[in-house]
Write a protein that holds these residues in place. Structure first.
Motif, PDB file in Angstrom:
ATOM      1  N   ALA A 222      -6.564   1.260   3.573  1.00 31.33           N
ATOM      2  CA  ALA A 222      -5.676   0.153   3.326  1.00 31.33           C
ATOM      3  C   ALA A 222      -6.256  -1.481   3.828  1.00 31.33           C
ATOM      4  O   ALA A 222      -4.437  -2.807   3.421  1.00 31.33           O
ATOM      5  N   SER A 223      -6.893  -1.766   4.003  1.00 19.78           N
ATOM      6  CA  SER A 223      -7.712  -3.321   4.548  1.00 19.78           C
ATOM      7  C   SER A 223      -7.390  -3.898   2.678  1.00 19.78           C
ATOM      8  O   SER A 223      -8.051  -4.621   2.760  1.00 19.78           O
ATOM      9  N   ARG A 224      -7.241  -3.048   1.976  1.00 16.53           N
ATOM     10  CA  ARG A 224      -8.367  -3.418   0.659  1.00 16.53           C
ATOM     11  C   ARG A 224      -6.570  -3.453   0.321  1.00 16.53           C
ATOM     12  O   ARG A 224      -6.663  -4.707  -0.727  1.00 16.53           O
ATOM     13  N   VAL A 225      -6.229  -3.819   0.610  1.00 10.02           N
ATOM     14  CA  VAL A 225      -4.342  -4.766   0.413  1.00 10.02           C
ATOM     15  C   VAL A 225      -3.617  -5.726   0.230  1.00 10.02           C
ATOM     16  O   VAL A 225      -3.951  -5.843   1.922  1.00 10.02           O
ATOM     17  N   LYS A 226      -4.363  -6.649  -0.996  1.00  2.84           N
ATOM     18  CA  LYS A 226      -3.786  -7.831  -0.067  1.00  2.84           C
ATOM     19  C   LYS A 226      -3.156  -8.187  -0.059  1.00  2.84           C
ATOM     20  O   LYS A 226      -1.977  -9.911   0.562  1.00  2.84           O
ATOM     21  N   GLY A 227      -1.746  -7.938  -0.530  1.00  2.67           N
ATOM     22  CA  GLY A 227      -0.228  -7.871  -1.040  1.00  2.67           C
ATOM     23  C   GLY A 227       0.578  -7.240  -1.685  1.00  2.67           C
ATOM     24  O   GLY A 227       0.184  -6.287  -2.060  1.00  2.67           O
ATOM     25  N   THR A 228       2.020  -7.078  -0.857  1.00  2.90           N
ATOM     26  CA  THR A 228       3.560  -6.081  -1.907  1.00  2.90           C
ATOM     27  C   THR A 228       4.249  -7.201  -2.111  1.00  2.90           C
ATOM     28  O   THR A 228       4.722  -7.941  -0.997  1.00  2.90           O
ATOM     29  N   LYS A 229       4.745  -6.326  -2.933  1.00  2.83           N
ATOM     30  CA  LYS A 229       6.056  -7.110  -2.965  1.00  2.83           C
ATOM     31  C   LYS A 229       7.121  -5.938  -3.350  1.00  2.83           C
ATOM     32  O   LYS A 229       6.385  -5.096  -4.302  1.00  2.83           O
ATOM     33  N   ARG A 230       8.721  -6.058  -3.875  1.00  2.00           N
ATOM     34  CA  ARG A 230       9.843  -5.962  -4.391  1.00  2.00           C
ATOM     35  C   ARG A 230       9.478  -6.096  -5.490  1.00  2.00           C
ATOM     36  O   ARG A 230       9.465  -7.341  -5.728  1.00  2.00           O
ATOM     37  N   PHE A 231       9.783  -5.061  -7.281  1.00  2.00           N
ATOM     38  CA  PHE A 231       9.553  -5.998  -8.177  1.00  2.00           C
ATOM     39  C   PHE A 231      10.062  -5.369  -9.298  1.00  2.00           C
ATOM     40  O   PHE A 231      11.171  -3.777  -9.144  1.00  2.00           O
ATOM     41  N   TYR A 232      10.690  -5.909 -10.226  1.00  2.00           N
ATOM     42  CA  TYR A 232      11.386  -5.605 -11.418  1.00  2.00           C
ATOM     43  C   TYR A 232      13.163  -5.208 -10.953  1.00  2.00           C
ATOM     44  O   TYR A 232      13.847  -4.273 -10.713  1.00  2.00           O
ATOM     45  N   ASP A 233      13.537  -6.208 -10.121  1.00  2.00           N
ATOM     46  CA  ASP A 233      14.786  -5.804  -8.973  1.00  2.00           C
ATOM     47  C   ASP A 233      15.640  -7.622  -9.336  1.00  2.00           C
ATOM     48  O   ASP A 233      16.562  -7.855  -8.726  1.00  2.00           O
ATOM     49  N   SER A 246      16.696  -0.104 -13.977  1.00  2.00           N
ATOM     50  CA  SER A 246      17.078   1.108 -13.562  1.00  2.00           C
ATOM     51  C   SER A 246      17.745   0.903 -11.923  1.00  2.00           C
ATOM     52  O   SER A 246      18.033   0.218 -11.698  1.00  2.00           O
ATOM     53  N   ASP A 247      17.920   2.119 -11.271  1.00  2.00           N
ATOM     54  CA  ASP A 247      18.478   2.521 -10.354  1.00  2.00           C
ATOM     55  C   ASP A 247      17.325   2.175  -9.200  1.00  2.00           C
ATOM     56  O   ASP A 247      17.793   2.609  -7.739  1.00  2.00           O
ATOM     57  N   HIS A 248      16.698   2.431  -9.584  1.00  2.00           N
ATOM     58  CA  HIS A 248      15.246   2.352  -8.242  1.00  2.00           C
ATOM     59  C   HIS A 248      14.198   0.772  -8.208  1.00  2.00           C
ATOM     60  O   HIS A 248      14.391   0.263  -9.777  1.00  2.00           O
ATOM     61  N   PHE A 249      14.158  -0.438  -7.619  1.00  2.00           N
ATOM     62  CA  PHE A 249      13.643  -1.043  -8.129  1.00  2.00           C
ATOM     63  C   PHE A 249      12.440  -0.606  -7.866  1.00  2.00           C
ATOM     64  O   PHE A 249      11.327   0.882  -7.472  1.00  2.00           O
ATOM     65  N   GLY A 250      10.458  -1.291  -8.258  1.00  2.00           N
ATOM     66  CA  GLY A 250       9.321  -1.128  -7.944  1.00  2.00           C
ATOM     67  C   GLY A 250       8.657  -1.851  -7.087  1.00  2.00           C
ATOM     68  O   GLY A 250       9.271  -2.631  -6.227  1.00  2.00           O
ATOM     69  N   VAL A 251       7.736  -1.205  -6.475  1.00  2.00           N
ATOM     70  CA  VAL A 251       6.528  -1.572  -5.788  1.00  2.00           C
ATOM     71  C   VAL A 251       5.699  -2.097  -5.785  1.00  2.00           C
ATOM     72  O   VAL A 251       4.935  -0.801  -7.331  1.00  2.00           O
ATOM     73  N   GLN A 252       5.342  -3.340  -5.599  1.00  2.00           N
ATOM     74  CA  GLN A 252       4.151  -4.072  -6.282  1.00  2.00           C
ATOM     75  C   GLN A 252       2.708  -4.005  -5.063  1.00  2.00           C
ATOM     76  O   GLN A 252       2.977  -4.539  -4.323  1.00  2.00           O
ATOM     77  N   LEU A 253       1.360  -3.029  -5.387  1.00  2.00           N
ATOM     78  CA  LEU A 253       0.557  -4.034  -4.504  1.00  2.00           C
ATOM     79  C   LEU A 253      -0.386  -4.822  -5.081  1.00  2.00           C
ATOM     80  O   LEU A 253      -0.653  -4.488  -6.375  1.00  2.00           O
ATOM     81  N   GLU A 254      -1.486  -5.491  -4.873  1.00  2.00           N
ATOM     82  CA  GLU A 254      -2.108  -6.329  -5.075  1.00  2.00           C
ATOM     83  C   GLU A 254      -3.271  -5.621  -4.033  1.00  2.00           C
ATOM     84  O   GLU A 254      -3.255  -6.186  -3.199  1.00  2.00           O
ATOM     85  N   TYR A 255      -4.136  -5.147  -4.662  1.00  2.00           N
ATOM     86  CA  TYR A 255      -5.362  -4.215  -4.177  1.00  2.00           C
ATOM     87  C   TYR A 255      -6.543  -4.154  -5.189  1.00  2.00           C
ATOM     88  O   TYR A 255      -7.244  -4.108  -6.085  1.00  2.00           O
ATOM     89  N   THR A 256      -7.778  -4.661  -3.816  1.00  2.00           N
ATOM     90  CA  THR A 256      -9.318  -4.420  -4.115  1.00  2.00           C
ATOM     91  C   THR A 256      -9.528  -3.317  -4.245  1.00  2.00           C
ATOM     92  O   THR A 256      -9.779  -2.681  -3.011  1.00  2.00           O
ATOM     93  N   PRO A 257      -9.957  -2.306  -4.840  1.00  2.00           N
ATOM     94  CA  PRO A 257     -10.637  -0.385  -5.085  1.00  2.00           C
ATOM     95  C   PRO A 257     -11.976  -0.562  -4.532  1.00  2.00           C
ATOM     96  O   PRO A 257     -12.608  -1.309  -5.078  1.00  2.00           O
ATOM     97  N   PRO A 258     -11.979   0.413  -3.638  1.00  2.00           N
ATOM     98  CA  PRO A 258     -13.530   0.356  -3.155  1.00  2.00           C
ATOM     99  C   PRO A 258     -14.419   0.737  -4.053  1.00  2.00           C
ATOM    100  O   PRO A 258     -13.983   1.460  -5.084  1.00  2.00           O
TER     101      PRO A 258
END
Length: 289
Positions: A222-233, A246-258
């Motif tokens: 979890a600490s590797r996630v640097k930021g999140t936001k809703r997108f395609y909204d 879409s009838d759903h909006f997306g979720v975006q993560l800025e993530y540095t994988p281990p």
């Protein structure tokens, strides 16, 4: 939905004889009424075998897999997941879990379950087991993403959906960075929003919506996630009409994988150790003969 569900509950044995693809085709084309049965028998008419899922990546995909939940019993809608190793990212699982229809409180799922909470937890247990197996073989991280159809209530803005299932996810060692731990009640936005015109109006809805689309990562990542936001909204203009994608909006993560990196000296020592063990086994085998 009530008619289709009633057919499913009362004629389950007959539907099992038709097969999953035929049943699902009739659900998709139910607006044709009884003519859907004839339409679905036409050559070339097929429904998606990937549960309506699509996994796209700018990076190469490998070790691709499709899995069906409850594949031993016919369902109105077949559910499952797609998974793949995404180069330089990790092993990604994409899913869409079962849920109730907005205009129905009746459970239309497999007979072994009594409600959608039980069914979702069973689906997640299979997903978690596959993720743990992938983690044992992967040098990178594990990501679970999709329309999960569950989520918590936040203040007086966000309505919950199967919150006990969401609690089960967190208790099973997964983090939801978009909502956050502790929960970021003031900034987390709905992903299934009642103001979206693509959603059928539901009376007496005063809240913003629900957060039922998630990207889960293991707690240790979890600490590797640097930021999140809703997108395609943001709406687009199509043929003079302002519409959402879409009838759903997306979720975006800025993530540095281990990334697990083994030093060259460690590789040499592991090879020497393994070679020595096998050499001794063959020596013992020869003595036995």
């Amino acid at each position: 939905v009530e008619f289709l569900g009633c057919t499913y509950l009362l004629c389950r044995n007959e539907l099992n004889g038709l097969g999953q693809e035929c049943v699902q085709c009739n659900l998709f084309f139910n607006h044709l009424g009884s003519a859907s049965f004839g339409f679905c028998q036409q050559p070339g008419v097929r429904t998606s075998s990937t549960h309506g899922l699509l996994l796209l990546s700018k990076q190469p995909l490998s070790h691709k897999k499709e899995f069906t939940f409850n594949d031993d019993e016919i369902a109105l809608l077949s559910r499952g997941y797609l998974s793949a190793m995404v180069e330089d990212v990790g092993h990604v699982f994409c899913t869409h879990l079962s849920t109730s229809a907005e205009d129905s409180s009746t459970y239309f799922g497999p007979s072994r379950f009594s409600n959608y909470v039980e069914e979702q937890m069973h689906q997640l247990s299979q997903l978690f087991a596959a993720a743990r197996a992938a983690a044992a073989l992967s040098y990178y991280g594990i990501i679970l993403a999709g329309d999960m159809n569950h989520g918590p209530a936040l203040q007086e803005r966000i309505e919950s959906e199967f919150p006990s299932v969401y609690d089960y996810v967190l208790a099973s060692g997964w983090a939801d960075p978009y909502i956050g731990l502790p929960i970021n009640e003031s900034t987390a936005q709905c992903t299934f929003c009642y103001a979206n015109p693509l959603i059928a109006p539901v009376p007496n809805r005063t809240l913003e919506g629900r957060i039922i689309d998630h990207v889960y990562v293991p707690n240790e990542d979890a600490s590797r996630v640097k930021g999140t936001k809703r997108f395609y909204d943001e709406p687009i203009v199509f043929e003079g009409h302002s519409l959402y994608l879409s009838d759903h909006f997306g979720v975006q993560l800025e993530y540095t994988p281990p990334v697990f990196k083994m030093e060259y000296t460690d590789l040499v020592e592991d090879w020497k150790s393994s070679f020595g063990e096998w050499k001794q086994k063959f020596a013992n085998l020869g003595q036995g003969c």
